[in-house]
Design a protein around this motif. Structure first.
Motif, mmCIF file in Angstrom:
data_model
loop_
_atom_site.group_PDB
_atom_site.id
_atom_site.type_symbol
_atom_site.label_atom_id
_atom_site.label_comp_id
_atom_site.label_asym_id
_atom_site.label_seq_id
_atom_site.Cartn_x
_atom_site.Cartn_y
_atom_site.Cartn_z
ATOM 1 N N SER A 143 0.824 -1.219 0.000
ATOM 2 C CA SER A 143 0.000 0.000 0.000
ATOM 3 C C SER A 143 0.852 1.260 0.000
ATOM 4 C CB SER A 143 -0.920 0.023 1.226
ATOM 5 O OG SER A 143 -1.761 -1.110 1.265
ATOM 6 N N THR A 145 1.445 5.116 1.147
ATOM 7 C CA THR A 145 1.136 5.786 2.403
ATOM 8 C C THR A 145 -0.022 6.753 2.230
ATOM 9 O OG1 THR A 145 2.666 7.625 2.046
ATOM 10 C CG2 THR A 145 3.553 5.635 3.105
ATOM 11 N N GLY A 175 -4.077 -0.661 3.056
ATOM 12 C CA GLY A 175 -3.505 -0.236 4.323
ATOM 13 C C GLY A 175 -3.296 -1.307 5.360
ATOM 14 N N ARG A 176 -3.772 -2.522 5.118
ATOM 15 C CA ARG A 176 -3.624 -3.567 6.138
ATOM 16 C C ARG A 176 -2.166 -3.961 6.341
ATOM 17 N NH1 ARG A 176 -8.320 -6.619 7.650
ATOM 18 N NH2 ARG A 176 -10.185 -5.538 6.918
ATOM 19 N N ASP A 177 -1.325 -3.628 5.396
ATOM 20 C CA ASP A 177 0.101 -3.921 5.536
ATOM 21 C C ASP A 177 0.870 -2.788 6.193
ATOM 22 O OD1 ASP A 177 -0.588 -2.465 3.208
ATOM 23 O OD2 ASP A 177 1.398 -2.810 2.372
ATOM 24 N N ILE A 178 0.235 -1.610 6.341
ATOM 25 C CA ILE A 178 0.938 -0.456 6.920
ATOM 26 C C ILE A 178 0.180 0.130 8.115
ATOM 27 C CG2 ILE A 178 2.165 0.146 4.794
ATOM 28 C CD1 ILE A 178 0.053 2.284 4.265
ATOM 29 N N GLY A 179 -0.816 -0.596 8.610
ATOM 30 C CA GLY A 179 -1.483 -0.184 9.839
ATOM 31 C C GLY A 179 -2.585 0.837 9.691
ATOM 32 N N VAL A 180 -3.127 1.013 8.486
ATOM 33 C CA VAL A 180 -4.281 1.900 8.309
ATOM 34 C C VAL A 180 -5.359 1.109 7.570
ATOM 35 C CG1 VAL A 180 -2.978 4.055 8.347
ATOM 36 C CG2 VAL A 180 -3.307 2.858 6.181
ATOM 37 N N ASN A 181 -6.474 1.767 7.222
ATOM 38 C CA ASN A 181 -7.528 1.062 6.492
ATOM 39 C C ASN A 181 -8.175 1.990 5.477
ATOM 40 O OD1 ASN A 181 -9.490 2.658 7.909
ATOM 41 N ND2 ASN A 181 -9.385 1.231 9.631
ATOM 42 N N THR A 184 -10.143 5.256 6.612
ATOM 43 C CA THR A 184 -9.223 6.333 7.014
ATOM 44 C C THR A 184 -8.710 7.078 5.792
ATOM 45 O OG1 THR A 184 -8.536 5.035 8.941
ATOM 46 C CG2 THR A 184 -7.102 6.852 8.265
#
Length: 544
Positions: A143, A145, A175-181, A184
């Motif tokens: 993903s 940023t 974003g599931r690989d970088i801590g967001v969704n 957001t």
């Protein structure tokens, strides 16, 4: 790739015979697309032209014989396309397939449509569908940023883009690989879209599993006035048994939850879906369940495909449904779908549309409603990139026809032009506004701009006492009315000059008095004091 080559000085040609090099971008989703690539490669080799092949086919099937002796560029190496072209023109074979970091979002770009930005939010996916070859090429989820995507949105809006399409193999997995969704990201993007609705956002394809937990938040975004109320959610089959064989990781019931929730919470929601006919192991009962699902929801758009086994996928090793059966099921489902009339009842409705392209007939312009329904209108090319209010005059199977009622001036430059026009025509506008201000209800300003806001000018009332109804008090009243009218005209003039301002008018203003006014007022005050003194004196005598 075209943008980088153009920026480097290469000229793009529509005539293959005139080109010094061919660059073929490929898709590996279905067998026909790969067959088209093979045909083009053969033509290029026959024409003895240097060749570069890019995209998912070389990334996922680098060893096929058609790519022997050909320069290839992988899906994550497109930022090096100029280097590959340069070396290929020198007679060298270059093969760049190593996966690295994601290509930057601000590479030079040549848009096929200057009003539409296709913005990838991630590459790869988290799924493992048994029929999918794209996973071999695109790999695991990666993903971009949130900041880089929002920054890109700001940039393309400044470039004059009117539609932003978020693209992905699975938007819901963002974003599931970088801590967001995804919610957001969407909420961050809509905050930077122009509030006048001049640029619209279209959310790309999403599979059911990864949006199930965010449905209410997704619905909230889709209700936003700058976001199309449209979503592409592939179901692929109406049978749970087939979905399990596909390893789709959801059930038909969960798909229904997605559709029902979005339809309930988003007015005018339009949902498109995909169906694969004849997947290995699909029985007549399975197919009837798919037919039943499509009939129940009457989707306005259904992409119907026959199953094609892709080399290297688990489904390619499964027992196939006879091709005659696959074709018959595809024709039957197509017949069911084409019998729908999804746009009946729209005649006479008034809709806002966003116009972005010229129709293939060369006569109509193509716009879309908030629900992304295609509207064809007869209008000058100058309306491309603009928004308009239209009346739907007739409906067809795939689109509706409309008549332009009003063009919305939602482009910043046009608003500035309107403001200047209003200022240049102050006298005409002031005359009309003078008449408007006598009424409590604001009438349209003569300048004709929709955004002209008439504001009521508060009038100070003059208290009158019956014991002072003589010529002196009448003179005081006349003078105060004169000054009040002078202030009122100044206020109205300022309303016109600040045509689109949202600031409140100051109800009381400092008034500068001229010399004659001061003398008159002074004389009246002296007379007033004298009269008061006489009354008090007479009153004192009476009481004595």
């Amino acid at each position: 790739m075209a943008g980088q080559l153009s920026a480097f000085g290469y000229c793009l040609s529509d005539n293959p015979e005139e080109a010094d090099l061919w660059l073929i971008n490929t898709c590996t989703v279905k067998s026909p697309s790969q067959s088209a690539m093979e045909t083009l490669i053969a033509k290029c080799k026959s024409a003895k032209r240097p060749l570069v092949v890019a995209g998912c086919v070389p990334q996922g099937s680098r060893d096929i014989k058609e790519l022997e002796g050909v320069s290839i560029v992988g899906v994550q190496q497109i930022d090096r396309v100029v280097e590959v072209v340069e070396e290929t023109l020198k007679g060298h074979e270059v093969r760049l397939l190593h996966r690295k970091r994601l290509p930057t979002l601000d590479l030079p770009k040549v848009r096929k449509n200057k009003f539409i930005e296709i913005l990838p939010i991630n590459v790869g996916c988290l799924g493992a569908c048994t029929y999918c070859k794209t996973k071999h090429a695109r790999g695991h989820l990666g993903s971009y940023t949130l900041d880089s995507l929002v920054g890109r949105v700001k940039t393309v809006i400044a470039d004059g883009v009117r539609e932003i399409w978020l693209s992905s193999e699975d938007t819901g997995a963002y974003g599931r690989d970088i801590g967001v969704n995804l919610p957001t990201l969407l909420k961050a993007i809509v905050t930077v879209l122009p509030p006048d609705g001049s640029t619209m956002l279209r959310v790309g394809m999403t599979n059911p599993p990864f949006i199930l937990e965010h449905l209410e938040e997704i619905a909230e975004v889709l209700r936003h006035p700058c976001v199309y109320s449209f979503l592409h959610v592939p179901v692929q089959s109406g049978s749970d048994a087939v979905l399990t064989a596909m390893n789709r990781e959801y059930t038909v019931g969960e798909f229904r939850t997605v559709v029902d929730t979005l339809t309930e919470h988003v007015p005018g929601m339009q949902i498109a879906t995909d169906i694969i006919c004849g997947f290995p192991g699909e029985t007549d009962k399975d197919f009837l369940e798919t037919i039943s699902l499509v009939k129940e929801y009457k989707f306005p758009q259904v992409h119907i495909s026959q199953f094609y086994p892709r080399p290297g996928t688990p489904a390619a090793r499964m027992k196939k449904v006879p091709s005659t059966v696959v074709k018959q099921r595809s024709r039957e489902l197509t017949s069911v779908f084409e019998a729908f009339t999804p746009y009946s009842g729209m005649e006479g409705r008034v809709e806002r549309i966003w116009i972005t392209e010229i129709a293939t007939d060369g006569i109509h312009l193509v716009g879309h409603t908030k629900g992304y329904i295609q509207v064809l209108v007869v209008a000058p090319d100058g309306m491309l990139g603009m928004s308009a209010i239209v009346k739907i005059t007739s409906v067809g199977r795939w689109s509706v026809f409309g008549e332009v009622i009003e063009t919305l001036n939602c482009i910043d430059q046009e608003i500035a032009s309107i403001n200047k026009t209003c200022q240049d025509e102050t006298s005409a506008c002031s005359t009309t506004c003078d008449a408007c201000s006598c009424s409590k209800e604001a009438d349209p300003c003569a300048c004709g701009a929709q955004s002209c806001e008439q504001k009521t000018v508060e009038e100070a009332t003059i208290s009158r006492n019956d014991m002072w109804e003589d010529k002196t008090t009448n003179l005081i009243g006349w003078l105060l009315r004169k000054r009040r009218n002078h202030v009122k005209k100044r206020e109205e003039s300022e309303i016109v000059s600040r045509h689109n301002s949202n600031q409140e008018l100051v109800s009381e203003r400092r008034v500068e008095w001229g010399g004659i006014d001061r003398a008159l007022l002074g004389g009246m005050l002296v007379s007033l004091i004298t009269i008061v003194a006489l009354v008090m004196h007479l009153g004192a005598r009476v009481s004595t």
